[in-house]
Design a protein around this motif. Sequence first.
Motif, PDB file in Angstrom:
ATOM      1  N   GLY A   1      42.817  41.979  25.468  1.00  0.00           N
ATOM      2  CA  GLY A   1      43.132  41.024  26.535  1.00  0.00           C
ATOM      3  C   GLY A   1      44.188  41.497  27.511  1.00  0.00           C
ATOM      4  O   GLY A   1      44.877  40.674  28.116  1.00  0.00           O
ATOM      5  N   GLU A   2      44.317  42.816  27.700  1.00  0.00           N
ATOM      6  CA  GLU A   2      45.358  43.300  28.613  1.00  0.00           C
ATOM      7  C   GLU A   2      45.091  42.868  30.054  1.00  0.00           C
ATOM      8  O   GLU A   2      46.036  42.620  30.818  1.00  0.00           O
ATOM      9  CB  GLU A   2      45.477  44.822  28.539  1.00  0.00           C
ATOM     10  CG  GLU A   2      46.638  45.371  29.359  1.00  0.00           C
ATOM     11  CD  GLU A   2      46.895  46.840  29.132  1.00  0.00           C
ATOM     12  OE1 GLU A   2      47.609  47.443  29.974  1.00  0.00           O
ATOM     13  OE2 GLU A   2      46.404  47.390  28.131  1.00  0.00           O
ATOM     14  N   ARG A   3      43.829  42.737  30.462  1.00  0.00           N
ATOM     15  CA  ARG A   3      43.544  42.293  31.826  1.00  0.00           C
ATOM     16  C   ARG A   3      44.011  40.856  32.033  1.00  0.00           C
ATOM     17  O   ARG A   3      44.555  40.513  33.083  1.00  0.00           O
ATOM     18  CB  ARG A   3      42.040  42.412  32.113  1.00  0.00           C
ATOM     19  CG  ARG A   3      41.525  43.846  32.141  1.00  0.00           C
ATOM     20  CD  ARG A   3      40.016  43.915  32.356  1.00  0.00           C
ATOM     21  NE  ARG A   3      39.634  43.449  33.680  1.00  0.00           N
ATOM     22  CZ  ARG A   3      38.985  42.311  33.928  1.00  0.00           C
ATOM     23  NH1 ARG A   3      38.658  41.517  32.914  1.00  0.00           N
ATOM     24  NH2 ARG A   3      38.674  41.972  35.154  1.00  0.00           N
ATOM     25  N   ARG A   4      43.813  39.986  31.015  1.00  0.00           N
ATOM     26  CA  ARG A   4      44.309  38.604  31.121  1.00  0.00           C
ATOM     27  C   ARG A   4      45.837  38.559  31.126  1.00  0.00           C
ATOM     28  O   ARG A   4      46.447  37.757  31.845  1.00  0.00           O
ATOM     29  CB  ARG A   4      43.756  37.783  29.945  1.00  0.00           C
ATOM     30  CG  ARG A   4      42.275  37.415  30.092  1.00  0.00           C
ATOM     31  CD  ARG A   4      41.644  37.019  28.775  1.00  0.00           C
ATOM     32  NE  ARG A   4      41.272  38.193  27.999  1.00  0.00           N
ATOM     33  CZ  ARG A   4      40.966  38.151  26.706  1.00  0.00           C
ATOM     34  NH1 ARG A   4      41.023  36.996  26.039  1.00  0.00           N
ATOM     35  NH2 ARG A   4      40.629  39.248  26.071  1.00  0.00           N
ATOM     36  N   TYR A   5      46.448  39.447  30.363  1.00  0.00           N
ATOM     37  CA  TYR A   5      47.906  39.544  30.344  1.00  0.00           C
ATOM     38  C   TYR A   5      48.431  39.943  31.729  1.00  0.00           C
ATOM     39  O   TYR A   5      49.392  39.347  32.249  1.00  0.00           O
ATOM     40  CB  TYR A   5      48.312  40.561  29.273  1.00  0.00           C
ATOM     41  CG  TYR A   5      49.730  41.088  29.379  1.00  0.00           C
ATOM     42  CD1 TYR A   5      50.811  40.346  28.907  1.00  0.00           C
ATOM     43  CD2 TYR A   5      49.972  42.336  29.937  1.00  0.00           C
ATOM     44  CE1 TYR A   5      52.106  40.848  28.991  1.00  0.00           C
ATOM     45  CE2 TYR A   5      51.264  42.842  30.033  1.00  0.00           C
ATOM     46  CZ  TYR A   5      52.324  42.098  29.556  1.00  0.00           C
ATOM     47  OH  TYR A   5      53.605  42.580  29.651  1.00  0.00           O
TER      48      TYR A   5
END
Length: 504
Positions: free
Chosen positions: A62-66
Amino acid sequence: MTQIPLDHIRPDPNQPRKHFDEENIRELADSILLNGLIQPITVRLDPQSNTDGADHYLIVAGERRYRAHKLLGWPTIEAAVIESTNRAGLAAIQIVENLQRENLSTAELVQGISELVEMPGNTGSPLGVGGVAAMLGKSKTWVSRRAKIARMAEPIRQLVADGLITDVDAADALDALHAEFKSLAVNAIKQIRGEQVRHDWKAPYTLDRAGFRECLQRARERAKAAEEEHARNAADPDYVLVGERWEHRPQQSNKSQAEQDSDRARRQANEQLRPLREQMNATLRQIRQQLCMPADEHSYCALTTGQLFSTDFVPHGNAAKPVPDWNALTRNFRASVTTTEQLARLIGALAHVGVTAPGWQVDGFKELELSGQQLDTIVEWLKAHPTGRLAIDDEPAVAVAHAQPDVCMTLDEAIGTFIAERCELSPAGSTRIADAYDAWLDWCQATGNRACDQAEFSRQMQAGDVTKKRREDAHYFIGLALLGDEALGNARHEGGDQNGTRSV
């Protein structure tokens, strides 16, 4: 699920994805702002937590959401905390998550899978291709082909890393070419990078999987031919290897003086024929150009002359004939045209040089004896009459037989009628395929039907009881004989449908 401050979370440095598109992150942030966070991120405790009394976390998925939350300026994000697992399990989760959302680049995917294959599993031994395939839900072939890129030659790996090759099959084909014929692969790599390279006819025609594979196949064929030639020359005492090239150095000849004189005369004749061949080819090209015909003399719309061979002028055991000059040279002129315009103009040109061609049709095939001087005159006449025979008043009218497609038979009907009229079906019959095909061509020309090539003719003839057999001298049709063969005498055909229905 819990809300975790963003400043207590950091990306995993071992995350397979290395590149994040800023525009996509902004679009994701707008979506989260409008609809909220639908899928929480996944984190695990950071083994290198700060000593401020609070827990810190590493992002598993979930790095893109972070990053979208940070772009929005929100202080916290909803997350699911999982217990720390082995490195292989974490890497598999990250790869699967990226595959299901936004595809990884080929370079990122290759690097992630290559590292995952070597990681130890629960038993302590490397996961291998089978273990990774099971974890990712992919086939072993899918995993092994991507892991293979990490073992390819460095220039190919660099192309993948730079995003210049994204097709795994293309990379595999280029690596195979690099392994066997490095210079050809280096040329292709330079072209992929946009560098100027010297044209090489042996290089790939297209910079893709098909082009690389075709180039490799052609290079292998050339290498095989070179090996065969090397073996032949090595076995021939008249050839000597000088450096990397074979030179023809004939040993003492065992031929008689008459044979040596004949060979010498043929070599001299070839030298005299060379300019005639070149002039003949140039004249034929001009005729094709004036008639708007294909430049390739081997195309169906053919326009050629008989070849000039030295043996025509210096036969074995006979006195040498003088090689004629261009104007007196007479050769067998062969032509087939596809339009009435071409036919009319060509008949008009032939009439101008005193040659008639009665009954010539479109898609027919005529053979005429013409001299070099007549060919030159035909070229000049065609240049002076570019609008077609029908618009010319200074020459007598010549009848043109137009093709009548409505009365032409289909190939199946034509073959059946040919068998009924020219052949005898008999278990004891035997006919050379070349002789049968010549008879077929003669029959087609006489009846106005369009002939097929010899390979198709052979397939059509074997549709029934006729079979094909190779003997020492040639290929034969078994069960078929041509009417007029000595084996049949004056035998008459009694079988087959006279309406053209196939009976073989």
